[in-house]
Design an enzyme around this catalytic site. Sequence first.
Site, mmCIF file in Angstrom:
data_model
loop_
_atom_site.group_PDB
_atom_site.id
_atom_site.type_symbol
_atom_site.label_atom_id
_atom_site.label_comp_id
_atom_site.label_asym_id
_atom_site.label_seq_id
_atom_site.Cartn_x
_atom_site.Cartn_y
_atom_site.Cartn_z
ATOM 1 N N HIS A 1 4.690 -2.052 3.279
ATOM 2 C CA HIS A 1 4.104 -1.152 2.269
ATOM 3 C C HIS A 1 4.104 -1.809 0.887
ATOM 4 O O HIS A 1 3.079 -1.818 0.194
ATOM 5 C CB HIS A 1 4.905 0.161 2.253
ATOM 6 C CG HIS A 1 4.480 1.154 1.213
ATOM 7 N ND1 HIS A 1 3.943 2.385 1.538
ATOM 8 C CD2 HIS A 1 4.508 1.110 -0.141
ATOM 9 C CE1 HIS A 1 3.656 3.044 0.405
ATOM 10 N NE2 HIS A 1 4.005 2.299 -0.619
ATOM 11 N N GLU A 2 5.239 -2.377 0.495
ATOM 12 C CA GLU A 2 5.344 -2.950 -0.854
ATOM 13 C C GLU A 2 4.500 -4.223 -0.989
ATOM 14 O O GLU A 2 3.886 -4.453 -2.036
ATOM 15 C CB GLU A 2 6.807 -3.238 -1.212
ATOM 16 C CG GLU A 2 7.738 -2.033 -1.170
ATOM 17 C CD GLU A 2 7.203 -0.788 -1.855
ATOM 18 O OE1 GLU A 2 6.462 -0.906 -2.845
ATOM 19 O OE2 GLU A 2 7.504 0.315 -1.379
ATOM 20 N N LEU B 1 5.576 6.333 -4.288
ATOM 21 C CA LEU B 1 5.901 6.908 -5.602
ATOM 22 C C LEU B 1 4.656 7.084 -6.472
ATOM 23 O O LEU B 1 4.665 7.885 -7.401
ATOM 24 C CB LEU B 1 6.925 6.030 -6.331
ATOM 25 C CG LEU B 1 8.339 6.017 -5.741
ATOM 26 C CD1 LEU B 1 9.260 5.147 -6.584
ATOM 27 C CD2 LEU B 1 8.914 7.413 -5.614
HETATM 28 NI NI NI Z 1 3.932 2.624 -2.648
#
Ligand code: NI
Length: 163
Positions: free
Chosen positions: A132-133, A91
């Site tokens: 990823h997070e 994002l």
């Molecule tokens: Ni990200």
Amino acid sequence: MAVRIVREDGDEILRKRSKEVEVVDDKIRELLDDMVETLHKYNGVGLAAPQVGILKRVIVIDLYDDKGVKKLVNPKIVKQKGEQEVSEGCLSFPNQFAKIVRPNYVIVEALNENGEKVKIKGEGLLAQVLAHEIDHLDGILFIDKIIPGTLEYVTPDDEDEKE
Ligand code: NI
């Protein structure tokens, strides 16, 4: 609850290391709820607190399946197995996608929104999103790990042309 502003590529906060949460209190629960609202507003599958400008080890994940939303505090990968080559975005990097290699299976230990210890086993997409997070919490971004030459910019106009 409130939608928070998502920090984008070039914002130096994305490169900083987030701090452990010492107590899961109402302020952390409010952050988690705001992050879920922000995640849903942008149709994302995962969001980390530094992406909304908060350097705390807090992530939210929603794969829009029957498992519901995951709100995790101080998540840590304690075991990982295998590899998968995936197409990935973020994002904080709107309209950018690239191929990347992620673990195919992870076990994550964390605290839930009530401060209780939880253990999550993630395979496939869930393993990818957890990795990823959790990377975000150490200032690591997906562009650091892309397979060279695979970065693509997909603009909404391109999407329209495909339809
Ligand atoms: Ni990200």
